[in-house]
Design a protein around this motif. Structure first.
Motif, PDB file in Angstrom:
ATOM      1  N   GLU A  23       0.712  -1.129  -0.247  1.00 41.64           N
ATOM      2  CA  GLU A  23      -0.075   0.166  -0.121  1.00 41.64           C
ATOM      3  C   GLU A  23       1.014   1.559  -0.127  1.00 41.64           C
ATOM      4  OE1 GLU A  23      -3.307   2.237   2.724  1.00 41.64           O
ATOM      5  OE2 GLU A  23      -2.616   0.263   3.431  1.00 41.64           O
ATOM      6  N   VAL A  24       0.489   2.204  -1.031  1.00 44.81           N
ATOM      7  CA  VAL A  24       1.109   3.471  -0.939  1.00 44.81           C
ATOM      8  C   VAL A  24       0.560   4.405  -0.017  1.00 44.81           C
ATOM      9  CG1 VAL A  24       1.676   5.395  -2.499  1.00 44.81           C
ATOM     10  CG2 VAL A  24       1.930   2.920  -3.268  1.00 44.81           C
ATOM     11  N   ILE A  25       1.496   5.197   0.744  1.00 45.16           N
ATOM     12  CA  ILE A  25       0.692   5.964   1.760  1.00 45.16           C
ATOM     13  C   ILE A  25       1.112   7.505   1.599  1.00 45.16           C
ATOM     14  CG2 ILE A  25       0.494   4.339   3.656  1.00 45.16           C
ATOM     15  CD1 ILE A  25       3.060   4.944   4.792  1.00 45.16           C
ATOM     16  N   ASP A  26       2.136   7.843   0.648  1.00 44.38           N
ATOM     17  CA  ASP A  26       2.594   9.021   0.125  1.00 44.38           C
ATOM     18  C   ASP A  26       3.621   9.086  -0.972  1.00 44.38           C
ATOM     19  OD1 ASP A  26       2.563  11.811   0.778  1.00 44.38           O
ATOM     20  OD2 ASP A  26       4.550  11.897   1.651  1.00 44.38           O
ATOM     21  N   GLU A  32      13.274  15.739 -10.398  1.00 45.62           N
ATOM     22  CA  GLU A  32      12.532  14.817 -11.355  1.00 45.62           C
ATOM     23  C   GLU A  32      12.386  13.397 -10.741  1.00 45.62           C
ATOM     24  OE1 GLU A  32      11.773  15.813 -14.624  1.00 45.62           O
ATOM     25  OE2 GLU A  32      12.117  17.632 -13.901  1.00 45.62           O
ATOM     26  N   ILE A  33      12.388  13.238  -9.328  1.00 45.39           N
ATOM     27  CA  ILE A  33      12.525  11.940  -8.821  1.00 45.39           C
ATOM     28  C   ILE A  33      11.195  11.787  -7.949  1.00 45.39           C
ATOM     29  CG2 ILE A  33      13.350  10.223  -7.511  1.00 45.39           C
ATOM     30  CD1 ILE A  33      14.732  10.716  -9.907  1.00 45.39           C
ATOM     31  N   TYR A  34      10.242  10.698  -8.128  1.00 46.68           N
ATOM     32  CA  TYR A  34       9.346  10.703  -7.139  1.00 46.68           C
ATOM     33  C   TYR A  34       9.618   9.665  -6.084  1.00 46.68           C
ATOM     34  CZ  TYR A  34       5.888  12.158 -10.563  1.00 46.68           C
ATOM     35  OH  TYR A  34       5.052  12.911 -11.607  1.00 46.68           O
ATOM     36  N   ASN A  35       9.441  10.179  -4.843  1.00 47.54           N
ATOM     37  CA  ASN A  35       9.550   9.297  -3.569  1.00 47.54           C
ATOM     38  C   ASN A  35       8.436   8.700  -3.161  1.00 47.54           C
ATOM     39  OD1 ASN A  35      12.363   9.973  -2.781  1.00 47.54           O
ATOM     40  ND2 ASN A  35      11.652  11.954  -2.840  1.00 47.54           N
ATOM     41  N   ILE A  36       8.186   7.328  -3.234  1.00 46.65           N
ATOM     42  CA  ILE A  36       6.971   6.687  -3.134  1.00 46.65           C
ATOM     43  C   ILE A  36       7.158   5.781  -1.599  1.00 46.65           C
ATOM     44  CG2 ILE A  36       5.228   5.128  -4.180  1.00 46.65           C
ATOM     45  CD1 ILE A  36       7.184   5.886  -6.765  1.00 46.65           C
ATOM     46  N   LYS A  37       6.413   6.324  -0.771  1.00 44.42           N
ATOM     47  CA  LYS A  37       6.404   5.881   0.705  1.00 44.42           C
ATOM     48  C   LYS A  37       5.223   4.823   0.572  1.00 44.42           C
ATOM     49  CE  LYS A  37       6.397   6.757   5.509  1.00 44.42           C
ATOM     50  NZ  LYS A  37       6.518   7.827   6.343  1.00 44.42           N
ATOM     51  N   THR A  38       5.776   3.668   0.905  1.00 44.53           N
ATOM     52  CA  THR A  38       4.475   2.536   1.158  1.00 44.53           C
ATOM     53  C   THR A  38       4.737   2.034   2.488  1.00 44.53           C
ATOM     54  OG1 THR A  38       5.848   0.419   0.619  1.00 44.53           O
ATOM     55  CG2 THR A  38       5.154   1.543  -1.089  1.00 44.53           C
ATOM     56  N   LYS A  40       5.775  -0.809   3.678  1.00 46.50           N
ATOM     57  CA  LYS A  40       6.700  -1.746   3.282  1.00 46.50           C
ATOM     58  C   LYS A  40       8.369  -0.949   3.426  1.00 46.50           C
ATOM     59  CE  LYS A  40       4.387  -5.845   2.036  1.00 46.50           C
ATOM     60  NZ  LYS A  40       4.310  -6.801   0.805  1.00 46.50           N
ATOM     61  N   ASP A  41       8.288  -0.049   2.480  1.00 42.58           N
ATOM     62  CA  ASP A  41       9.486   0.809   2.179  1.00 42.58           C
ATOM     63  C   ASP A  41       9.373   1.998   1.452  1.00 42.58           C
ATOM     64  OD1 ASP A  41      12.173   1.042   2.012  1.00 42.58           O
ATOM     65  OD2 ASP A  41      12.590  -0.956   0.941  1.00 42.58           O
ATOM     66  N   THR A  42      10.236   2.791   1.264  1.00 39.70           N
ATOM     67  CA  THR A  42      10.295   3.810   0.363  1.00 39.70           C
ATOM     68  C   THR A  42      11.098   3.662  -0.822  1.00 39.70           C
ATOM     69  OG1 THR A  42      10.309   5.275   2.301  1.00 39.70           O
ATOM     70  CG2 THR A  42      10.775   6.393   0.076  1.00 39.70           C
ATOM     71  N   TYR A  43      10.406   3.768  -2.000  1.00 41.98           N
ATOM     72  CA  TYR A  43      11.006   3.770  -3.354  1.00 41.98           C
ATOM     73  C   TYR A  43      11.206   4.949  -4.234  1.00 41.98           C
ATOM     74  CZ  TYR A  43       9.448  -0.927  -2.424  1.00 41.98           C
ATOM     75  OH  TYR A  43       9.043  -1.974  -1.557  1.00 41.98           O
ATOM     76  N   LYS A  44      12.240   5.059  -5.133  1.00 44.46           N
ATOM     77  CA  LYS A  44      12.464   6.072  -5.732  1.00 44.46           C
ATOM     78  C   LYS A  44      12.176   5.883  -7.199  1.00 44.46           C
ATOM     79  CE  LYS A  44      15.775   8.232  -2.752  1.00 44.46           C
ATOM     80  NZ  LYS A  44      14.948   9.541  -2.372  1.00 44.46           N
ATOM     81  N   ALA A  45      11.737   6.923  -8.052  1.00 45.62           N
ATOM     82  CA  ALA A  45      11.336   6.456  -9.293  1.00 45.62           C
ATOM     83  C   ALA A  45      11.411   7.677 -10.195  1.00 45.62           C
ATOM     84  CB  ALA A  45      10.068   5.647  -9.501  1.00 45.62           C
ATOM     85  N   ARG A  46      11.716   7.577 -11.405  1.00 44.81           N
ATOM     86  CA  ARG A  46      11.563   8.705 -12.254  1.00 44.81           C
ATOM     87  C   ARG A  46      10.045   8.684 -12.718  1.00 44.81           C
ATOM     88  NH1 ARG A  46      15.073   9.525 -17.501  1.00 44.81           N
ATOM     89  NH2 ARG A  46      14.088  11.764 -17.871  1.00 44.81           N
ATOM     90  N   SER A  60      -3.583   9.395  -7.717  1.00 48.17           N
ATOM     91  CA  SER A  60      -3.584  10.665  -8.606  1.00 48.17           C
ATOM     92  C   SER A  60      -3.387  11.803  -7.783  1.00 48.17           C
ATOM     93  CB  SER A  60      -4.891  10.739  -9.222  1.00 48.17           C
ATOM     94  OG  SER A  60      -4.761   9.683 -10.392  1.00 48.17           O
ATOM     95  N   LYS A  61      -4.266  11.746  -6.781  1.00 49.86           N
ATOM     96  CA  LYS A  61      -4.113  13.031  -5.420  1.00 49.86           C
ATOM     97  C   LYS A  61      -2.848  13.320  -5.040  1.00 49.86           C
ATOM     98  CE  LYS A  61      -9.127  13.200  -4.740  1.00 49.86           C
ATOM     99  NZ  LYS A  61     -10.036  13.191  -3.683  1.00 49.86           N
ATOM    100  N   MET A  62      -2.154  12.040  -4.654  1.00 46.00           N
ATOM    101  CA  MET A  62      -0.905  11.942  -4.294  1.00 46.00           C
ATOM    102  C   MET A  62       0.109  12.579  -5.114  1.00 46.00           C
ATOM    103  SD  MET A  62      -0.415   8.534  -2.019  1.00 46.00           S
ATOM    104  CE  MET A  62      -1.711   7.586  -1.135  1.00 46.00           C
ATOM    105  N   ILE A  63      -0.039  12.379  -6.256  1.00 44.05           N
ATOM    106  CA  ILE A  63       1.194  13.057  -7.302  1.00 44.05           C
ATOM    107  C   ILE A  63       0.607  14.290  -7.790  1.00 44.05           C
ATOM    108  CG2 ILE A  63       2.106  10.708  -7.683  1.00 44.05           C
ATOM    109  CD1 ILE A  63       0.376  10.828 -10.556  1.00 44.05           C
ATOM    110  N   GLY A  64      -0.611  15.024  -7.460  1.00 43.11           N
ATOM    111  CA  GLY A  64      -1.046  16.325  -7.468  1.00 43.11           C
ATOM    112  C   GLY A  64      -2.110  16.343  -9.049  1.00 43.11           C
ATOM    113  N   ILE A  65      -2.568  15.248  -9.282  1.00 41.97           N
ATOM    114  CA  ILE A  65      -3.542  15.331 -10.374  1.00 41.97           C
ATOM    115  C   ILE A  65      -5.040  15.222  -9.545  1.00 41.97           C
ATOM    116  CG2 ILE A  65      -4.517  13.981 -12.359  1.00 41.97           C
ATOM    117  CD1 ILE A  65      -1.762  12.974 -12.829  1.00 41.97           C
ATOM    118  N   ASP A  66      -5.733  16.392  -9.577  1.00 35.40           N
ATOM    119  CA  ASP A  66      -7.057  16.359  -9.121  1.00 35.40           C
ATOM    120  C   ASP A  66      -7.976  16.650  -9.973  1.00 35.40           C
ATOM    121  OD1 ASP A  66      -6.261  16.097  -6.179  1.00 35.40           O
ATOM    122  OD2 ASP A  66      -5.748  18.238  -6.360  1.00 35.40           O
TER     123      ASP A  66
END
Length: 67
Positions: A23-26, A32-38, A40-46, A60-66
């Motif tokens: 589950e993604v929580i933030d 240019e890098i997304y920090n995806i906190k779940t 279980k862990d935190t991931y980095k992705a372009r 979508s809301k977490m990445i700024g698309i409303d």
């Protein structure tokens, strides 16, 4: 279905990683890098592919698309 399997194999060969039941929580973006906190862990992705189905509006809301 064969076409989807071929695409998945191609994506995996090109470095795509899949994380299921995680589950993604933030999500926040720094430069240019997304920090995806779940849970279980935190991931980095372009890039972020929103494949959350019924919960895609939350991602979508977490990445700024409303919508």
């Amino acid at each position: 279905m064969l076409n989807a399997t071929i695409k998945d194999e191609n994506a995996a060969e090109n470095g795509v990683e899949y994380y299921f039941a995680n589950e993604v929580i933030d999500i926040n973006r720094i430069d240019e890098i997304y920090n995806i906190k779940t849970v279980k862990d935190t991931y980095k992705a372009r890039w972020v592919v929103n494949a959350a189905g019924l919960y895609s509006d939350k991602i979508s809301k977490m990445i700024g698309i409303d919508d």
